[in-house]
Design a protein around this motif. Structure first.
Motif, short mmCIF file in Angstrom:
data_model
loop_
_atom_site.label_atom_id
_atom_site.label_comp_id
_atom_site.label_asym_id
_atom_site.label_seq_id
_atom_site.Cartn_x
_atom_site.Cartn_y
_atom_site.Cartn_z
N LEU A 193 0.93 -1.22 -0.17
CA LEU A 193 0.10 0.00 0.05
C LEU A 193 0.79 1.37 -0.09
O LEU A 193 0.38 2.10 -0.55
N TYR B 173 3.66 1.43 -1.50
CA TYR B 173 4.17 1.62 -2.87
C TYR B 173 3.17 1.97 -3.70
O TYR B 173 3.32 3.09 -4.73
N ALA B 174 1.94 1.66 -3.63
CA ALA B 174 0.91 1.89 -4.28
C ALA B 174 0.30 3.27 -4.28
O ALA B 174 -0.15 3.85 -5.13
N THR B 175 0.59 3.64 -3.26
CA THR B 175 -0.03 5.29 -2.68
C THR B 175 0.91 6.03 -2.98
O THR B 175 0.90 7.34 -2.62
N ASN B 176 2.21 5.75 -3.37
CA ASN B 176 3.30 6.77 -3.61
C ASN B 176 3.81 7.27 -2.34
O ASN B 176 4.25 8.47 -2.29
N ASN C 176 2.16 7.14 1.01
CA ASN C 176 1.30 8.01 1.84
C ASN C 176 1.77 7.75 3.09
O ASN C 176 1.86 6.82 3.92
N HIS D 41 0.17 7.99 5.93
CA HIS D 41 -0.80 7.20 6.83
C HIS D 41 -0.36 5.68 6.99
O HIS D 41 -0.41 4.94 7.69
N PHE D 42 -0.01 5.42 5.66
CA PHE D 42 0.53 3.85 5.73
C PHE D 42 1.80 3.66 6.30
O PHE D 42 2.13 2.57 6.84
#
Length: 122
Positions: A39, A41-44, A46, A48-49
């Motif tokens: 997540l 990686y997928a959200t560049n 983020n 929060h992650f």
């Protein structure tokens, strides 16, 4: 594989930790951390992650520490706990009966004192 899940389910009802429970805990945390990495990686990246990843990692470290502490402590089984509870109940009953006898004496004395003080005021 099915035997693993049967032993895992049975370990829930036993005190302490079993190897199946420890393995399941580690696999769950690895899956959680891998999901959070994906997540991130997928959200560049983020924030929060990142925070969730840190919290999860710290929780996993804490769980590992707790499992190690449990291995050093002797846990009681249900029979030993019942014996201890019965001993405590018996001693509590004896103490209560002794306290009631003593408080009965002091209560009657206190009532006499109150009655005398009330009669003086009247």
């Amino acid at each position: 594989m099915a035997n693993f899940f049967v032993r895992l389910w049975e370990s829930v009802f036993e005190p302490g930790t079993s190897p199946q429970l420890i393995i399941a805990t580690h696999v769950s945390f690895v899956a959680l951390l891998l999901t959070l990495i994906w997540l991130i990686y997928a959200t560049n990246g983020n924030i929060h992650f990142y925070a969730l990843f840190c919290i999860s990692l710290l929780l996993w470290i804490t769980v590992i520490w707790f499992i190690n502490e449990l291995s050093h402590v002797k846990l009681k089984d249900n029979d030993e706990l019942d014996k201890d509870a019965n001993k405590k109940d018996d001693s509590a009953i004896k103490e209560d009966s002794e306290d009631k006898q003593e408080s009965g004496k002091s209560t009657s004395t206190a009532r006499r004192t109150q009655a005398q003080s009330r009669s003086r005021k009247a």
